[in-house]
Design a protein around this motif. Sequence first.
Motif, PDB file in Angstrom:
ATOM      1  N   LEU A  29      -3.805  21.717   4.602  1.00 51.55           N
ATOM      2  CA  LEU A  29      -3.039  21.451   5.772  1.00 51.55           C
ATOM      3  C   LEU A  29      -4.146  20.463   6.898  1.00 51.55           C
ATOM      4  N   ALA A  30      -5.408  21.384   7.038  1.00 52.20           N
ATOM      5  CA  ALA A  30      -6.044  20.514   7.832  1.00 52.20           C
ATOM      6  C   ALA A  30      -6.616  18.772   7.358  1.00 52.20           C
ATOM      7  N   ASP A  31      -7.154  18.831   6.473  1.00 56.31           N
ATOM      8  CA  ASP A  31      -6.917  17.121   5.920  1.00 56.31           C
ATOM      9  C   ASP A  31      -5.492  16.395   6.092  1.00 56.31           C
ATOM     10  N   THR A  32      -4.540  17.234   6.285  1.00 53.24           N
ATOM     11  CA  THR A  32      -3.156  16.073   6.504  1.00 53.24           C
ATOM     12  C   THR A  32      -3.347  15.857   7.538  1.00 53.24           C
ATOM     13  N   MET A  33      -3.493  17.284   8.577  1.00 52.61           N
ATOM     14  CA  MET A  33      -2.872  16.862  10.166  1.00 52.61           C
ATOM     15  C   MET A  33      -3.923  16.238  10.763  1.00 52.61           C
ATOM     16  N   ALA A  34      -5.490  16.135  10.169  1.00 51.74           N
ATOM     17  CA  ALA A  34      -6.755  15.599  10.851  1.00 51.74           C
ATOM     18  C   ALA A  34      -5.948  13.922  10.905  1.00 51.74           C
ATOM     19  N   GLY A  35      -4.712  13.337  10.030  1.00 50.13           N
ATOM     20  CA  GLY A  35      -5.256  12.273  10.116  1.00 50.13           C
ATOM     21  C   GLY A  35      -3.302  11.832   9.976  1.00 50.13           C
ATOM     22  N   THR A  36      -2.540  13.223  11.373  1.00 48.78           N
ATOM     23  CA  THR A  36      -1.186  13.045  11.890  1.00 48.78           C
ATOM     24  C   THR A  36      -1.827  12.992  13.520  1.00 48.78           C
ATOM     25  N   ARG A  37      -0.411  11.941  13.389  1.00 42.52           N
ATOM     26  CA  ARG A  37      -0.933  11.582  14.909  1.00 42.52           C
ATOM     27  C   ARG A  37       0.597  12.598  15.768  1.00 42.52           C
ATOM     28  N   ILE A  38       1.280  13.567  16.632  1.00 42.97           N
ATOM     29  CA  ILE A  38       2.185  14.029  16.681  1.00 42.97           C
ATOM     30  C   ILE A  38       2.140  13.539  18.145  1.00 42.97           C
ATOM     31  N   VAL A  39       3.476  14.061  18.389  1.00 41.38           N
ATOM     32  CA  VAL A  39       4.364  12.998  19.914  1.00 41.38           C
ATOM     33  C   VAL A  39       5.741  13.922  20.648  1.00 41.38           C
ATOM     34  N   ASP A  40       5.654  14.169  21.373  1.00 39.22           N
ATOM     35  CA  ASP A  40       5.973  15.098  22.057  1.00 39.22           C
ATOM     36  C   ASP A  40       7.261  14.169  21.972  1.00 39.22           C
ATOM     37  N   ILE A  41       8.590  14.150  21.469  1.00 40.49           N
ATOM     38  CA  ILE A  41       9.340  13.850  22.013  1.00 40.49           C
ATOM     39  C   ILE A  41      10.529  14.679  22.728  1.00 40.49           C
ATOM     40  N   SER A  42      10.568  15.223  23.668  1.00 43.86           N
ATOM     41  CA  SER A  42      11.322  16.075  24.381  1.00 43.86           C
ATOM     42  C   SER A  42      10.529  15.721  26.204  1.00 43.86           C
ATOM     43  N   HIS A  43      11.796  16.000  26.543  1.00 44.95           N
ATOM     44  CA  HIS A  43      11.692  16.074  28.506  1.00 44.95           C
ATOM     45  C   HIS A  43      10.967  17.107  28.819  1.00 44.95           C
ATOM     46  N   PRO A  44      10.169  17.434  29.612  1.00 45.48           N
ATOM     47  CA  PRO A  44       9.886  18.726  30.290  1.00 45.48           C
ATOM     48  C   PRO A  44      11.226  18.418  31.596  1.00 45.48           C
ATOM     49  N   LEU A  45      11.487  20.928  31.794  1.00 48.86           N
ATOM     50  CA  LEU A  45      12.149  21.069  32.070  1.00 48.86           C
ATOM     51  C   LEU A  45      11.230  20.783  33.897  1.00 48.86           C
ATOM     52  N   PRO A 254      17.536  25.407  25.515  1.00 44.65           N
ATOM     53  CA  PRO A 254      16.585  24.290  25.378  1.00 44.65           C
ATOM     54  C   PRO A 254      15.248  24.577  24.875  1.00 44.65           C
ATOM     55  N   ALA A 255      14.963  22.549  24.344  1.00 42.58           N
ATOM     56  CA  ALA A 255      14.350  22.906  23.264  1.00 42.58           C
ATOM     57  C   ALA A 255      12.722  21.956  23.250  1.00 42.58           C
ATOM     58  N   ARG A 256      11.537  22.366  22.826  1.00 44.07           N
ATOM     59  CA  ARG A 256      10.695  21.048  22.469  1.00 44.07           C
ATOM     60  C   ARG A 256      10.580  20.569  21.192  1.00 44.07           C
ATOM     61  N   VAL A 257      10.380  19.654  21.114  1.00 46.28           N
ATOM     62  CA  VAL A 257      10.735  18.420  19.884  1.00 46.28           C
ATOM     63  C   VAL A 257       9.738  18.330  19.454  1.00 46.28           C
ATOM     64  N   LEU A 258       9.025  17.765  18.891  1.00 44.43           N
ATOM     65  CA  LEU A 258       7.130  17.372  18.517  1.00 44.43           C
ATOM     66  C   LEU A 258       8.094  16.658  16.828  1.00 44.43           C
ATOM     67  N   ALA A 259       7.173  15.502  16.898  1.00 42.27           N
ATOM     68  CA  ALA A 259       7.375  14.813  15.734  1.00 42.27           C
ATOM     69  C   ALA A 259       5.965  13.963  15.355  1.00 42.27           C
ATOM     70  N   PHE A 260       5.523  14.264  14.174  1.00 40.78           N
ATOM     71  CA  PHE A 260       4.516  14.332  12.821  1.00 40.78           C
ATOM     72  C   PHE A 260       4.637  13.346  12.853  1.00 40.78           C
ATOM     73  N   ILE A 261       3.858  11.911  12.893  1.00 40.12           N
ATOM     74  CA  ILE A 261       3.444  10.763  12.320  1.00 40.12           C
ATOM     75  C   ILE A 261       2.862  10.577  11.326  1.00 40.12           C
ATOM     76  N   PRO A 262       2.418  10.480   9.930  1.00 36.51           N
ATOM     77  CA  PRO A 262       0.962   9.952   9.226  1.00 36.51           C
ATOM     78  C   PRO A 262       0.716   8.838  10.001  1.00 36.51           C
ATOM     79  N   GLN A 263      -0.837   8.662   9.157  1.00 36.82           N
ATOM     80  CA  GLN A 263      -1.576   8.334   9.633  1.00 36.82           C
ATOM     81  C   GLN A 263      -1.297   6.612   9.222  1.00 36.82           C
ATOM     82  N   GLU A 264      -0.163   6.579   8.191  1.00 39.73           N
ATOM     83  CA  GLU A 264       0.089   5.298   8.042  1.00 39.73           C
ATOM     84  C   GLU A 264       0.349   4.343   8.148  1.00 39.73           C
ATOM     85  N   ASN A 265       1.763   5.184   9.362  1.00 38.71           N
ATOM     86  CA  ASN A 265       3.314   4.611   9.576  1.00 38.71           C
ATOM     87  C   ASN A 265       3.033   4.957  10.852  1.00 38.71           C
TER      88      ASN A 265
END
Length: 266
Positions: A29-45, A254-265
């Motif tokens: 899991l650590a290997d996978t996450m190391a090459g992953t970008r995390i994007v917050d696609i929600s607005h703060p309240l 209300p929700a926080r929404v996170l998108a995990f984008i693999p390095q190749e994308n």
Amino acid sequence: MNRMSWKKLALPLTLLLGGCIPAAGRLSLADTMAGTRIVDISHPLTERMPVYPGGTPLSATVMGTVEKDGYYIRKFTVGEHTGTHVDAPAHFAAGAKTVDQLPVESLAGPAAVVDVSAKAAQNADYEVTVEDIEAWERQHGPLGPQHLVLIRTGWASRWPDEERYRNADASGVMHYPGVSLAASQLLNTRQVRAIGIDTLSTDPGPSKTFEQHRHFLGGGGYHIENLADLSALPAWGAYVVVQPVSVQGGSGSPARVLAFIPQENR
């Protein structure tokens, strides 16, 4: 594998299987996450952000400060459908699941990003069509029960200007893009987990009957509304985690929404 490589599936499978994948893969899991970008696609309240007419904006009151009390604390009130939020099925279907009853596995999955921003720029009342969905499927493969379908209209660029975001005319009728009933019916037959959109509502602005809400929520799916800018997400390949507050009996949250984008994308 539906034209998707093992690398593209590594993050979703690793998350779903608790970090366990075939030993031959040697990918933790650590290997996978190391090459992953995390994007917050929600607005703060915030206390100044667009709300649906009649909605409850955020109101916060300071109850303690570090200087006076040794700690900083506030209390706040906010509507269940304020900011980036989840609509639970119970929002429009009596007796259906409330937000705390949504299965946790339904709150994560591969994102199918349907980009209609060019069409919405030409028509503020644009409704996502069956053809829009089928065109995505022709390019990326069939949608299914694991998917979260995110509609990118480009409307997030108007946030947090409430006047531009609501886009009401002189009669008070709002104009922003949404999802057609026919497209909603198609997505329901595909049994997708959720429909998300970067506008105030999955129904188009002029709607007074909320047919799309009634149909899709009545079918057991849920909505994510007021998503932030989706331009960083690929049409296929991101993995999304939705984090609503588990309010007992809630019609939404209300929700926080996170998108995990693999390095190749990226």
